[in-house]
Design an enzyme around this catalytic site. Structure first.
Site, mmCIF file in Angstrom:
data_model
loop_
_atom_site.group_PDB
_atom_site.id
_atom_site.type_symbol
_atom_site.label_atom_id
_atom_site.label_comp_id
_atom_site.label_asym_id
_atom_site.label_seq_id
_atom_site.Cartn_x
_atom_site.Cartn_y
_atom_site.Cartn_z
ATOM 1 N N GLU A 1 -47.105 -28.683 -60.056
ATOM 2 C CA GLU A 1 -45.754 -29.596 -59.823
ATOM 3 C C GLU A 1 -44.729 -28.776 -59.447
ATOM 4 O OE1 GLU A 1 -45.410 -32.080 -58.676
ATOM 5 O OE2 GLU A 1 -45.452 -33.220 -60.232
ATOM 6 N N HIS B 1 -53.628 -35.106 -63.170
ATOM 7 C CA HIS B 1 -53.706 -34.588 -64.872
ATOM 8 C C HIS B 1 -53.598 -36.504 -65.448
ATOM 9 C CE1 HIS B 1 -49.087 -35.275 -65.865
ATOM 10 N NE2 HIS B 1 -49.293 -34.479 -64.701
#
Length: 221
Positions: A88, A11
């Site tokens: 994550e 990202h």
């Protein structure tokens, strides 16, 4: 079995990235630079005939994927699929804390004062286990817990694909490093994953191979 290409995109920069804060299952919006990171990844992947697109369920990953798909000639934003398993690493108690403080607190007792140093000297797998061991609440993921969610998700994406499919996954730094460590053990993952960078894997007959890691400027096939 099918041959499938996976394009893992980290990202774009977020505000917690900018402020050097731990951001695992926590989330924050993209900065102006982060939007540029995402758009740059989209431009680099624009002509790739994508068959599917996935993102973790975080705002930062989904926003990045939306910018990628806005630029893509094969898919549209509405084609994006959300997969929570591509989050994550969960840093538990350490979420939101200053990165320098956390790396020093966990690594300095063994002579290591940065996340990259811990990965380089201990491996990323053992580093996850250290976070788990030092989390007073036990909420951080160890390596086994991380892979219990990530590997089935990767396998599901591949199983649903057709031969020759190219698939983009908007995901996260430590997730990408962990995947590369498992399937490309000769690659130096102590080199950080840049926001908006592209990592490519090829999956053939169930075998995962890392073709490119942390590509920020080179050609993407």
């Amino acid at each position: 079995m099918a041959t499938v290409e996976l394009y893992l995109v980290r990202h774009g920069q977020t505000y917690l990235n900018k402020y050097h804060r731990i951001q695992g299952w926590s989330d924050s919006p993209l900065t102006a630079k982060g939007i540029a990171d995402a758009k740059n990844a989209g431009e680099r992947l624009a002509k790739l005939p994508l068959a599917a697109a996935y993102a973790s369920d975080t705002n930062r990953a989904q926003t990045t994927a939306q910018h990628i798909l806005t630029a893509n000639q094969a898919l549209a934003v509405g084609d994006l699929q959300t997969e929570p398993a591509f989050r994550e690493e969960n840093f538990g108690y350490f979420e939101g804390l200053d990165t320098g403080f956390v790396w020093h607190a966990i690594g300095s007792p063994v002579g290591l004062d940065s996340f990259n140093a811990m990965i380089r000297h201990l491996t990323i797998e053992k580093t996850k286990d250290m976070f788990k061991a030092q989390d007073p609440y036990g909420d951080a993921e160890d390596n086994a817990e991380f892979w219990e969610r990530v590997q089935p998700a990767l396998d599901r994406v591949v199983a649903q694909a057709s031969d020759g499919d190219k698939i983009v996954i908007a995901t996260h730094s430590t997730t990408i490093r962990s995947i590369v460590s498992k399937f490309g053990p000769d690659i130096d993952i102590s080199v950080p994953v840049d926001n908006g960078s592209i990592t490519k894997l090829t999956v053939k007959n169930g075998h995962y191979r890392v073709d490119d890691y942390n590509n920020t400027t080179g050609k993407i096939n």
